[in-house]
Design a protein around this motif. Structure first.
Motif, PDB file in Angstrom:
ATOM      1  N   ILE A   2      67.164 110.509  36.018  1.00  0.00           N
ATOM      2  CA  ILE A   2      67.620 109.146  35.760  1.00  0.00           C
ATOM      3  C   ILE A   2      68.877 108.893  36.580  1.00  0.00           C
ATOM      4  O   ILE A   2      69.812 109.684  36.574  1.00  0.00           O
ATOM      5  CB  ILE A   2      67.914 108.938  34.263  1.00  0.00           C
ATOM      6  N   LYS A   3      68.856 107.789  37.282  1.00  0.00           N
ATOM      7  CA  LYS A   3      70.019 107.422  38.082  1.00  0.00           C
ATOM      8  C   LYS A   3      71.099 106.820  37.203  1.00  0.00           C
ATOM      9  O   LYS A   3      70.802 106.152  36.218  1.00  0.00           O
ATOM     10  CB  LYS A   3      69.633 106.407  39.163  1.00  0.00           C
ATOM     11  N   GLU A   4      72.345 107.076  37.582  1.00  0.00           N
ATOM     12  CA  GLU A   4      73.477 106.436  36.920  1.00  0.00           C
ATOM     13  C   GLU A   4      73.480 104.960  37.297  1.00  0.00           C
ATOM     14  O   GLU A   4      73.220 104.608  38.447  1.00  0.00           O
ATOM     15  CB  GLU A   4      74.788 107.056  37.386  1.00  0.00           C
ATOM     16  N   ILE A   5      73.780 104.110  36.345  1.00  0.00           N
ATOM     17  CA  ILE A   5      73.977 102.692  36.614  1.00  0.00           C
ATOM     18  C   ILE A   5      75.476 102.456  36.542  1.00  0.00           C
ATOM     19  O   ILE A   5      76.081 102.565  35.470  1.00  0.00           O
ATOM     20  CB  ILE A   5      73.231 101.811  35.593  1.00  0.00           C
ATOM     21  N   ILE A   6      76.076 102.173  37.680  1.00  0.00           N
ATOM     22  CA  ILE A   6      77.523 102.037  37.786  1.00  0.00           C
ATOM     23  C   ILE A   6      77.878 100.559  37.900  1.00  0.00           C
ATOM     24  O   ILE A   6      77.496  99.886  38.853  1.00  0.00           O
ATOM     25  CB  ILE A   6      78.073 102.789  39.012  1.00  0.00           C
ATOM     26  N   ALA A   7      78.621 100.067  36.906  1.00  0.00           N
ATOM     27  CA  ALA A   7      79.083  98.681  36.926  1.00  0.00           C
ATOM     28  C   ALA A   7      80.380  98.599  37.727  1.00  0.00           C
ATOM     29  O   ALA A   7      81.263  99.442  37.575  1.00  0.00           O
ATOM     30  CB  ALA A   7      79.314  98.180  35.505  1.00  0.00           C
ATOM     31  N   ILE A   8      80.438  97.618  38.601  1.00  0.00           N
ATOM     32  CA  ILE A   8      81.656  97.370  39.371  1.00  0.00           C
ATOM     33  C   ILE A   8      82.000  95.891  39.275  1.00  0.00           C
ATOM     34  O   ILE A   8      81.126  95.058  39.058  1.00  0.00           O
ATOM     35  CB  ILE A   8      81.519  97.765  40.860  1.00  0.00           C
ATOM     36  N   GLN A   9      83.271  95.597  39.436  1.00  0.00           N
ATOM     37  CA  GLN A   9      83.670  94.193  39.552  1.00  0.00           C
ATOM     38  C   GLN A   9      83.590  93.857  41.030  1.00  0.00           C
ATOM     39  O   GLN A   9      84.193  94.521  41.856  1.00  0.00           O
ATOM     40  CB  GLN A   9      85.089  93.991  39.010  1.00  0.00           C
ATOM     41  N   GLU A  32      76.510  94.834  39.856  1.00  0.00           N
ATOM     42  CA  GLU A  32      77.596  93.954  40.288  1.00  0.00           C
ATOM     43  C   GLU A  32      77.978  93.004  39.157  1.00  0.00           C
ATOM     44  O   GLU A  32      77.121  92.352  38.575  1.00  0.00           O
ATOM     45  CB  GLU A  32      77.166  93.159  41.522  1.00  0.00           C
ATOM     46  N   CYS A  33      79.276  92.946  38.853  1.00  0.00           N
ATOM     47  CA  CYS A  33      79.791  92.077  37.789  1.00  0.00           C
ATOM     48  C   CYS A  33      80.803  91.112  38.394  1.00  0.00           C
ATOM     49  O   CYS A  33      81.593  91.492  39.246  1.00  0.00           O
ATOM     50  CB  CYS A  33      80.464  92.909  36.701  1.00  0.00           C
ATOM     51  N   MET A  34      80.790  89.892  37.927  1.00  0.00           N
ATOM     52  CA  MET A  34      81.684  88.881  38.486  1.00  0.00           C
ATOM     53  C   MET A  34      83.087  88.931  37.880  1.00  0.00           C
ATOM     54  O   MET A  34      83.998  88.293  38.388  1.00  0.00           O
ATOM     55  CB  MET A  34      81.084  87.485  38.327  1.00  0.00           C
ATOM     56  N   LEU A  39      81.990  93.462  33.179  1.00  0.00           N
ATOM     57  CA  LEU A  39      81.831  94.897  33.396  1.00  0.00           C
ATOM     58  C   LEU A  39      81.904  95.641  32.062  1.00  0.00           C
ATOM     59  O   LEU A  39      81.032  96.462  31.747  1.00  0.00           O
ATOM     60  CB  LEU A  39      82.917  95.394  34.352  1.00  0.00           C
ATOM     61  N   VAL A  40      82.910  95.343  31.263  1.00  0.00           N
ATOM     62  CA  VAL A  40      83.065  96.000  29.962  1.00  0.00           C
ATOM     63  C   VAL A  40      81.902  95.637  29.043  1.00  0.00           C
ATOM     64  O   VAL A  40      81.346  96.507  28.357  1.00  0.00           O
ATOM     65  CB  VAL A  40      84.425  95.640  29.330  1.00  0.00           C
ATOM     66  N   ASP A  41      81.496  94.388  29.023  1.00  0.00           N
ATOM     67  CA  ASP A  41      80.349  93.971  28.203  1.00  0.00           C
ATOM     68  C   ASP A  41      79.092  94.745  28.599  1.00  0.00           C
ATOM     69  O   ASP A  41      78.314  95.150  27.725  1.00  0.00           O
ATOM     70  CB  ASP A  41      80.094  92.473  28.333  1.00  0.00           C
ATOM     71  N   ASP A  42      78.885  94.946  29.898  1.00  0.00           N
ATOM     72  CA  ASP A  42      77.713  95.694  30.365  1.00  0.00           C
ATOM     73  C   ASP A  42      77.760  97.149  29.915  1.00  0.00           C
ATOM     74  O   ASP A  42      76.731  97.742  29.589  1.00  0.00           O
ATOM     75  CB  ASP A  42      77.579  95.608  31.886  1.00  0.00           C
ATOM     76  N   LEU A  43      78.946  97.735  29.873  1.00  0.00           N
ATOM     77  CA  LEU A  43      79.076  99.098  29.369  1.00  0.00           C
ATOM     78  C   LEU A  43      78.788  99.155  27.871  1.00  0.00           C
ATOM     79  O   LEU A  43      78.053 100.030  27.402  1.00  0.00           O
ATOM     80  CB  LEU A  43      80.482  99.642  29.645  1.00  0.00           C
TER      81      LEU A  43
END
Length: 74
Positions: A2-9, A32-34, A39-43
């Motif tokens: 499983i690949k890591e899903i990395i959220a970035i701003q 990608e987060c605006m 980003l925090v919500d996605d985590l």
């Protein structure tokens, strides 16, 4: 695997994107987060497994709202 899903701003090509690739390599999914709030919500909602968030900026100094996000959400 499983690949890591990395959220970035920001978007691909941003400094956060470069840090994600340098730290985690190329076998990641970039989310990608605006904003840092998104980003925090996605985590928190498990849309991302990890996140890259700047806490300091060479021009502006400390990014106090990001420290507040971490404090608020542990």
């Amino acid at each position: 695997m499983i690949k890591e899903i990395i959220a970035i701003q920001g978007a691909e090509g941003s400094n956060h994107h470069k840090v994600a690739r340098d730290f985690y390599g190329t076998k990641i999914v970039l989310k990608e987060c605006m904003s840092f709030d998104v980003l925090v919500d996605d985590l928190l909602s498990n849309k991302a497994t990890r996140g890259i968030m700047a806490l300091e900026n060479t021009i502006a100094g400390s990014i106090i709202p990001n420290y507040a996000l971490i404090d608020k959400h542990d």
